[in-house]
Design an enzyme around this catalytic site. Structure first.
Site, short mmCIF file in Angstrom:
data_model
loop_
_atom_site.label_atom_id
_atom_site.label_comp_id
_atom_site.label_asym_id
_atom_site.label_seq_id
_atom_site.Cartn_x
_atom_site.Cartn_y
_atom_site.Cartn_z
N HIS A 145 0.85 -1.20 0.00
CA HIS A 145 0.00 0.00 0.00
C HIS A 145 0.89 1.24 0.00
O HIS A 145 1.86 1.31 0.75
CB HIS A 145 -0.90 -0.01 1.24
CG HIS A 145 -1.74 1.22 1.39
ND1 HIS A 145 -1.52 2.16 2.37
CD2 HIS A 145 -2.79 1.68 0.67
CE1 HIS A 145 -2.41 3.13 2.27
NE2 HIS A 145 -3.19 2.87 1.23
N HIS B 121 1.63 11.15 -2.10
CA HIS B 121 0.39 10.98 -1.35
C HIS B 121 -0.31 12.33 -1.32
O HIS B 121 0.12 13.24 -0.61
CB HIS B 121 0.70 10.49 0.07
CG HIS B 121 -0.48 9.85 0.73
ND1 HIS B 121 -0.58 9.69 2.09
CD2 HIS B 121 -1.62 9.32 0.21
CE1 HIS B 121 -1.71 9.09 2.38
NE2 HIS B 121 -2.36 8.86 1.25
#
Length: 577
Positions: free
Chosen positions: A123, A169
Site C-alpha cells: 500500500h 500521497h
C-alpha cells in the site's frame, strides 16, 4: 570472551559457549549411525527419508550433502572422512541453509485465474515513512519487489506546472518522485525474486492529456513486458503461469466517449468531427479522474453513497473541463484489471457478473462492515473477482490492520504499509514464504466453493494437530553487542510460540526463560489443535526478560503451517525487516 560491568566497581567475566546437541538429536544420531561415532551417507539418507520426510534424495544426493556439510564445518578437503560426527550432524540440523522448515520451490498449481490466489500486495508503495510528511521515492518500491511483493501502488498526480506526472500521497506534505523514475525501477527489479506478474495499481488523479502521457510512459518503459488485454473487459482473469514476466496495469478506466464516425473521406471532415465529438463528450460524458480506491472516498463512514457519487461528479467536472478526450483510448487500452465502485452500495458493488471480472477496493473499516452485513456476497465476489483491502486513512504512522481478516474472506490483495515493522507485517511476510516465496499463494479450496460458503467464525472439528518443540536459539551474540540487552549480565531469553489464523485457532504460549545465556536451550514442546490449518501461521518470537521495564524484542519468524516439513528443522529469527 566478553565482560559485563557490575555495580560500576568490578567486572563479571563470561564465556559464550556453544550449546551441546539436544537429547532428541543425540538419540537420532545413535539410532541412524547404528550406535557408532560416525554417520555415513547411506545412514544420513535413511535419516532424511524416515525422520525428515525428504524421501526423494538418492544415495548420491546424500553423499554430496555430506561433503557440503563437512566443507562448511571443517574447510579442509584433504584427508576428510566421508562421514559425520555427532557435532557435524547437530550443526547440519540447526543450519538454515541446509535444513530449512519449508520448501524454497514453487509447487502449487499456477494455471488457475489470478482471482484464485492471495497476492503479495503493498500500500502506498512509494512512501519511505509516515503517510503525511515522509519522502516519496522509488527505493521502497525496489525493496518491496526484492522481497517478493507483486502488487505495487502508485498515486499519480499532475506536477505543479501540469505538464508532467508525479507520484505522491496527495493533499499531504510528502515530497514527490517522478512517475517515470518509479516505472523504470519497477521494470529493473520486477522479477528479481519471482517470475510471476507484477501488478501496478494506479490511484489516478490525472487529466486526460496527462493520462495520455502516462500511457506513453508505460508503453515505452515496459514494451513487450506489458500485458494488453484482448478485449475491453475480461470475462476471466488469466493465470499467473500465462502472465509470467509480464507487468499488468490496474486502475479505474476513464468513462466511455462518444464514438467517432466510422469513415471520413477528407482531412477537414475528420478534423471538424474530432472537435465536435470532443465538445460533445466534454458536455455529456466527462472522464473520471478520481482514483480507483481513493482513501478519502471511504474514510468517512457517515458519507452516503449518494453524496460520494455527487462529489465524484463535481471533481470530474472541475478536473476535466476543456480537456481533450482523445487521450482515452490509449490510456484505457493499458488497463487489464478494471477497478471501480458501481453505484448502489455494497450490494451492487459485490455483484458477480457472468461476462466480466473486476477489482473492488475497500478500506479496512468498510471491509469490516461488508463482512458483517454481506459476508456471503464477499466470498462469492472473491471467487471470480479481485478484492483489495487497504489501511484506513487514520493510520498516518503507516501502521497496519491484521491481514488474516482479509484472507479468511477470500480477499486476494490484502494491502499493507511496508514502511514499518509490526506484527501484521510479520504475518504478511510469513504467509508469502509459502509456494517458494513467489508472491502468489493458492487460496484454499473451501474459499472457492459456492455451495457451502466458508464461515471463519463457525465451530469446526479439529482437522490437524501441530506439535512444535522449541529446542534452542543461537546467534544473537553475532548480531548484538554483549551489553545490548543488559549492561550487567547475559540475556534471559524466552520464546513465545503460537498460531495466527481463524479465531478458533488463535493462541500464544511461551517457554520458561533461560537466565544468563546467549545460546539458550529451552527443549519445550507445544501442541496446537487446528480447525483450519490451511490459513494457520506458526508464530515464533524470542524476547529478553526485563524485570523493571518492558521485555526486549530479540527476534521472530512466521511460517505457513501448511508448508511445514516434519522432523528437526532450523529457522532464522528476523531481528528486522
Amino acid at each position: 570472551m566478553g565482560s559485563y560491568r557490575m555495580c560500576m566497581c568490578f567486572t563479571r567475566r563470561y564465556r559464550i559457549t556453544e550449546a551441546e546437541p539436544p537429547s532428541d538429536v543425540k538419540e537420532a544420531f545413535h539410532n541412524y549411525s547404528d550406535g557408532g561415532t560416525h554417520m555415513n551417507a547411506e545412514q544420513l539418507r535413511r535419516f532424511l527419508a524416515e525422520v525428515q520426510a525428504d524421501d526423494r534424495l538418492s544415495l548420491g544426493d546424500a553423499e554430496k550433502l555430506l561433503e557440503q556439510i563437512q566443507h562448511r564445518r571443517h574447510h579442509i578437503t584433504k584427508f576428510r572422512k566421508h562421514s559425520l560426527t555427532l557435532d557435524d550432524f547437530h550443526h547440519f540440523l540447526f543450519s538454515v541453509d541446509f535444513n530449512p522448515p519449508i520448501s524454497d520451490q514453487v509447487h502449487q498449481d499456477m494455471t488457475a485465474p489470478l482471482s484464485h490466489y492471495f497476492i503479495y500486495t503493498g500500500h502506498n508503495s512509494y512512501l519511505t515513512g509516515n503517510q503525511l510528511s515522509s519522502d516519496c521515492s522509488d527505493v521502497p518500491i525496489i525493496k518491496a519487489l526484492q522481497r517478493g511483493v507483486r502488487v505495487v501502488e502508485l498515486d499519480v498526480w499532475p506536477n505543479p506546472s501540469k505538464d508532467d506526472v508525479h507520484v505522491l500521497h496527495g493533499r499531504t506534505l510528502t515530497t514527490p518522485v517522478e512517475l517515470l523514475k518509479c516505472l523504470k525501477s519497477i521494470k529493473e527489479h520486477a522479477f528479481a525474486t519471482s517470475p510471476y506478474p507484477v501488478v501496478i495499481t494506479l490511484e489516478d488523479h490525472l487529466t486526460p492529456d496527462l493520462q495520455a502521457k502516462v500511457a506513453q510512459m508505460v508503453d515505452e518503459t515496459f514494451k513487450d513486458l506489458l500485458f494488453y488485454p484482448e478485449s475491453d473487459c475480461l470475462s476471466e482473469f488469466p493465470s499467473p503461469e500465462e502472465l509470467k514476466y509480464r507487468v499488468i496495469i490496474s486502475t479505474k478506466p476513464p468513462k466511455e466517449y462518444l464514438e467517432q464516425a466510422k469513415t471520413v473521406k477528407e482531412t477537414e471532415d475528420r478534423s471538424w468531427k474530432k472537435r465536435r465529438d470532443s465538445d460533445d463528450s466534454s458536455r455529456r460524458t466527462e472522464p473520471s479522474s478520481e482514483p480507483a480506491d481513493h482513501e478519502q472516498e471511504e474514510s468517512q463512514s457517515s458519507e452516503s453513497d449518494t453524496s460520494e457519487h455527487k462529489k465524484d461528479s463535481e471533481n470530474e467536472k472541475k478536473c476535466n473541463n476543456d480537456q481533450s478526450t482523445t487521450a482515452a483510448p490509449a490510456y484505457k487500452s493499458l488497463i487489464a484489471i478494471h477497478a471501480g465502485k458501481p453505484k448502489g452500495g455494497l450490494t451492487e458493488q459485490l455483484k458477480v457478473h457472468i461476462d466480466k471480472v473486476s477489482r473492488l477496493s475497500l478500506n479496512e473499516q468498510t471491509f469490516e462492515r461488508a463482512i458483517l452485513s454481506h459476508g456471503k456476497d464477499v466470498l462469492r465476489f472473491t471467487q471470480k473477482n479481485i478484492l483489495r483491502v487497504y489501511p484506513k486513512a487514520s493510520r498516518v504512522d503507516s501502521s497496519n490492520y491484521k491481514p488474516l481478516m482479509g484472507w479468511m474472506h477470500g480477499a486476494q490483495m490484502v494491502a499493507l504499509n511496508m514502511q514499518g515493522y509490526d506484527k501484521s507485517l510479520w504475518l504478511m511476510h510469513g504467509m508469502f514464504r509459502a509456494n517458494g516465496g513467489c508472491g502468489y499463494v493458492k487460496k484454499p479450496e473451501f474459499l472457492m466453493h459456492n455451495q457451502t460458503l466458508f464461515d471463519p467464525k463457525a465451530k469446526l472439528p479439529v482437522k490437524k494437530t501441530l506439535k512444535v518443540k522449541v529446542y534452542m536459539g543461537d546467534g544473537w551474540h553475532l548480531d548484538f553487542k554483549h551489553t545490548h540487552f543488559d549492561l550487567y549480565s547475559p540475556p534471559d531469553f524466552y520464546t513465545r510460540v503460537g498460531i495466527a489464523g481463524v479465531p478458533a485457532d488463535e493462541t500464544m504460549k511461551k517457554t520458561k526463560k533461560k537466565e544468563d545465556n546467549w545460546a539458550p536451550v529451552w527443549d519445550e514442546e507445544f501442541t496446537f489443535p487446528l480447525t483450519v490449518p490451511e490459513l494457520a501461521l506458526l508464530r515464533i518470537e524470542v524476547n529478553e526478560y526485563d524485570m523493571s521495564e518492558k521485555d526486549d524484542f530479540a527476534g521472530q519468524t512466521c511460517l505457513p503451517v501448511s508448508e511445514l516439513k516434519p522432523g528437526i528443522r532450523a529457522r532464522a529469527h528476523r531481528t528486522g525487516l
